[in-house]
Design an enzyme around this catalytic site. Sequence first.
Site, mmCIF file in Angstrom:
data_model
loop_
_atom_site.group_PDB
_atom_site.id
_atom_site.type_symbol
_atom_site.label_atom_id
_atom_site.label_comp_id
_atom_site.label_asym_id
_atom_site.label_seq_id
_atom_site.Cartn_x
_atom_site.Cartn_y
_atom_site.Cartn_z
ATOM 1 C CB THR A 42 15.299 53.181 9.853
ATOM 2 O OG1 THR A 42 16.601 53.058 10.421
ATOM 3 C CG2 THR A 42 14.885 54.645 9.848
ATOM 4 C CG HIS A 45 12.474 52.654 14.820
ATOM 5 N ND1 HIS A 45 12.152 52.441 16.139
ATOM 6 C CD2 HIS A 45 13.687 52.068 14.643
ATOM 7 C CE1 HIS A 45 13.121 51.766 16.735
ATOM 8 N NE2 HIS A 45 14.062 51.520 15.839
#
EC number: 1.1.1.103
Length: 343
Positions: A42, A45
Site C-alpha cells: 500500500t 501505491h
Amino acid sequence: MKIKALSKLKPEEGIWLTEVEKPEMGHNDLLIRIKKTAICGTDVHIYNWDEWSQKTIPVPMVVGHEYVGEVVGIGQEVRGFEIGDRVSGEGHITCGHCRNCRGGRTHLCRNTTGVGVNRTGAFSEYLVIPAFNAFKIPAGISDDLASIFDPFGNAVHTALSFDLVGEDVLITGAGPIGIMAAAVAKHVGARHVVITDVNEYRLDLAKKMGVTRAVNVMNEKLEDVMSELGMTEGFDVGLEMSGNPSAFNSMLTNMNHGGKISLLGIPPSDMTVDWNQVIFKGLVIKGIYGREMFETWYKMASLIQSGLDLTPIITHHYKIDDFQAGFDMMRSGMSGKVILDWE
C-alpha cells in the site's frame, strides 16, 4: 515538539522525510514510540501516486501502518496497558456503533478508517492510536517479526478462512503476504502447498519458506505440477493474492469441485471471470479485507510461538534516513519485507 516522519507532501510520485508536530493523545488513546516500521505494498501505491492513491490519500499526510513500538503514554480512560509495553496495532480504526461493530464483527465495519491511509500514520517517531487497536507483543517474538504483524495478519486471515488440514492448497501471487500464507498453510497441516508467480526472486523466497512447489507459470504448466504431485482431483483451497485476472481464472480452472477460495488480491474492477467454473463446480468464494479483530492477532502470536518461522521473509533493513533505498528496493520486486529502523 517536532518529530521526524515520512509524509506524502505533494500529489506526485515520492515520499518525503519531514518534521511534524508530535501527536497528542486523547482519553482512550496510547502514545507509542516507534521502534521499527515495515514498508507495505500500500505504501508503494502511495509512493507511486497511482489511481487508487489519488482518490484515497489526503495530502499532506504521514503514511505507514506496519510497526512495532513501545507505550510511552496512556490515556486516562485506558486499562490493561503499562508504560514500556511492546505493541503493534490494528491499522483499521472502526466506528464502534454500526451493526457489525456492535455484533462483534469489527473487521467488517462499514465506517473503517486506515492508519496511514485516511489518518496520520506510523512512519513517524511517535504514533497515537486508540488503545482498543493496540496489541501487546508476547516476549520471545522479535521486534522485526512484530513490525510485520499487519501483513502477516492478512496472510493468516486469508489462509485460515477455510480448513487446510490434509488439503491441497493453491496460492496465486508470491508477494510477501502470499509467501507467508503458504508458510501458514504448511505449518497447520496442508498436504501440498503450491504457489505461482512470474518473479523468480519471490519464488525462490517461497521455497525457503517451505512450499511444496514454487511454479513460474511462464515456464511450467500447473496441470503438469499437479500430475507430478499425484493430484487427480484439483485443489481443495485457493488463496488468491495477486489481483491478476489470468492467475484467478487459472485458479478456477484447477480447483476441485466444492473447492473454497479466499480472495485478498485486488483485481481490476472490469475483470472477466468464467462464472461457469464457479457455478458448475460449486465453488465457494470469500472476500478478505484486513484482519479479524482480534482473533487473527492472537492466532498470529500463537503460530509464531508454536514454531512458525517467518524470518526468511524479512530480507532488507534500512535506517530511517535511508528510507529512499528501502522504497527503491520494495519497488524493484527483488525483496521480501523491508524494515525501516527508527532507533
